[in-house]
Design a protein around this motif. Sequence first.
Motif, PDB file in Angstrom:
ATOM      1  N   ASN A 296     -22.133  34.472  -8.161  1.00  0.00           N
ATOM      2  CA  ASN A 296     -22.529  34.000  -6.835  1.00  0.00           C
ATOM      3  C   ASN A 296     -21.838  32.690  -6.476  1.00  0.00           C
ATOM      4  O   ASN A 296     -21.622  31.846  -7.335  1.00  0.00           O
ATOM      5  CB  ASN A 296     -24.048  33.759  -6.799  1.00  0.00           C
ATOM      6  CG  ASN A 296     -24.804  34.894  -7.490  1.00  0.00           C
ATOM      7  OD1 ASN A 296     -24.535  36.065  -7.240  1.00  0.00           O
ATOM      8  ND2 ASN A 296     -25.722  34.546  -8.383  1.00  0.00           N
TER       9      ASN A 296
ATOM     10  N   THR B 278     -26.129  35.930 -11.662  1.00  0.00           N
ATOM     11  CA  THR B 278     -27.410  36.628 -11.747  1.00  0.00           C
ATOM     12  C   THR B 278     -27.345  37.616 -12.910  1.00  0.00           C
ATOM     13  O   THR B 278     -26.366  38.366 -13.039  1.00  0.00           O
ATOM     14  CB  THR B 278     -27.715  37.371 -10.437  1.00  0.00           C
ATOM     15  OG1 THR B 278     -27.678  36.419  -9.373  1.00  0.00           O
ATOM     16  CG2 THR B 278     -29.077  38.048 -10.475  1.00  0.00           C
TER      17      THR B 278
ATOM     18  N   MET C 120     -34.796  39.753 -12.615  1.00  0.00           N
ATOM     19  CA  MET C 120     -33.517  39.032 -12.510  1.00  0.00           C
ATOM     20  C   MET C 120     -33.691  37.549 -12.832  1.00  0.00           C
ATOM     21  O   MET C 120     -34.734  36.967 -12.522  1.00  0.00           O
ATOM     22  CB  MET C 120     -32.949  39.147 -11.085  1.00  0.00           C
ATOM     23  CG  MET C 120     -32.725  40.571 -10.642  1.00  0.00           C
ATOM     24  SD  MET C 120     -31.367  41.369 -11.566  1.00  0.00           S
ATOM     25  CE  MET C 120     -31.655  43.085 -11.150  1.00  0.00           C
TER      26      MET C 120
ATOM     27  N   GLU D 215     -31.395  33.749 -12.518  1.00  0.00           N
ATOM     28  CA  GLU D 215     -30.178  33.121 -12.030  1.00  0.00           C
ATOM     29  C   GLU D 215     -29.845  31.952 -12.944  1.00  0.00           C
ATOM     30  O   GLU D 215     -30.709  31.142 -13.269  1.00  0.00           O
ATOM     31  CB  GLU D 215     -30.380  32.642 -10.599  1.00  0.00           C
ATOM     32  CG  GLU D 215     -29.065  32.316  -9.939  1.00  0.00           C
ATOM     33  CD  GLU D 215     -29.204  32.040  -8.450  1.00  0.00           C
ATOM     34  OE1 GLU D 215     -30.150  32.559  -7.831  1.00  0.00           O
ATOM     35  OE2 GLU D 215     -28.356  31.298  -7.925  1.00  0.00           O
TER      36      GLU D 215
END
Length: 480
Positions: free
Chosen positions: A278, A291, A314, A316
């Motif tokens: 990202n 992620t 998930m 990050e």
Amino acid sequence: AQDGRPFRMAVIGSGPAGFYTSYRVMSQIENSVIDMYEHLPVPFGLVRFGVAPDHPEVKYCQDKFQEVAESPRFNFAGNISIGNEEGQLPLETLFPHYDAILFAYGASKDRTLGIPGENLKGIYSARAFVGWYNGLPEYADLNPELTRGDEAVVIGQGNVAMDVARILLEDVDVLRKTDITENAIERLSKSTVKRVRIVGRRGLRQAAFTIKEIRELIKLPAVGFHPVDESLIPEDISTLPRPPRRIMELLKKGSDASLSTAPKSWSLDFRLSPKSFNSSSIWPNQLRSMTFEKNRLTPDPFDLAAAVSGTGEMVEIPAYTAFRSIGYKSEALPGSRDLGVPFDDRVGIITNDGFGRVIDKYMGSTIAPTFGGLYCAGWVKRGPTGVIASTMSDAFQTADAISQDWYAPGSRFLGDTLEQGESTGLGWEGVKVEAEKRGCRRISWDDWKKIDLAEKKNGKAKGKPREKFTRLDDMLAVLD
Ligand code: FAD
């Protein structure tokens, strides 16, 4: 076997597989002559361009290779790339002049993850990063971005991933005394990377790294270690085989450097599958985080063969720089399929009988040779795993197959498939004209020795074993 003249073999690739096979063939077939083709002007493959600069003892095998190359029955043809592009030497030009060809060209590509954001700035393959700090000309201008932020992620938990993490964390003054390139030292000395996460899909029990590499990381002075997830360590480790048990003991003990005061730190992060790279709205082209999906291991995390599945949850993780260390990849040599050299794209190896004889699985029998005289060894035979010692055993196995075939009545070699019914046996002498026609400039072993000497001289001035030339022109300029 053909009587009278020497057994003539072309070897493609000058890494451990090429050299160890040559060594054994030369000792088993007394009147054999070997020509080794290498696409770079310098020999030794991943021993020069892969093995970490702070592992000089691993490179001692070069002394053995040097001994092989000094034989009057061995010719080095460096700076000659086998392929179909301009300036390369097509594989077919070798066929008429040899009894056998050994493919030992390793794995010169890397695997990709195929997830969103993989093209963002700040993401590098381990192959590129390792190649860059080791002076591989292909990556001379990589100049990895190491000053944007303090967090880096290494994806993958094999020994190459450990090398990458160690180079990022190690004191540059220690590296300065190795054969790492000057350019890499300069950039690493400005690095702002403080925290390295080494992330893997599976658990500690299934991890691919070995104890030597973990110990080196744990022992780095002034580098803290974030404790591993204890749920991945069985309560009673005494029943485990010795290698995983020792790794677990070491990790449980942790490092001497205190996390609160050490300027740098690292961790092993398990059970995470990468889902995306990202960026942020401020820097839309630049990596800012990754992620991952949390995984579960069934039946339990202590089962060596545990199955991995996603939990849907998930996480990050901040990352300004990421290194993809999920494996190297071999490819078919350009033009080789047309000549009948089968390549298994699924596994990434030349189709072979396990002993190094190139075979065509689709010819009816599983062990029918395509035609005689084609062999493979090393990473292109087994896939891109294994250390130099395992590559040596594998190369010896191929060499044994070659000499067995040569002495077996009725076995077929390259010449037997040609219209005129035999090979010229001229080797390089026959190929030379074709190479010159294509503008190839052959580097002999004596030429390499001059380059080697110049590198050592340039290194000595800086207190290092050698300063590698990172550009082809600079290597060749030594000879002018
Ligand atoms: P390579 O060493 O890759 O040799 C292949 C050669 O073929 C290269 O010189 C290449 O330039 C040449 N070539 C490619 N294409 C062509 C072409 N078209 N024409 C002509 N020539 C061509 N092992 C250890 O024991 N200890 C370690 O510390 C260690 N560290 C490693 C670190 C890294 C980053 C990597 C990637 C590997 C490491 N290994 C280590 C493993 C070891 O390097 C391999 O087992 C071994 O090099 C494989 O040998 P090979 O001859 O099959 O391939």
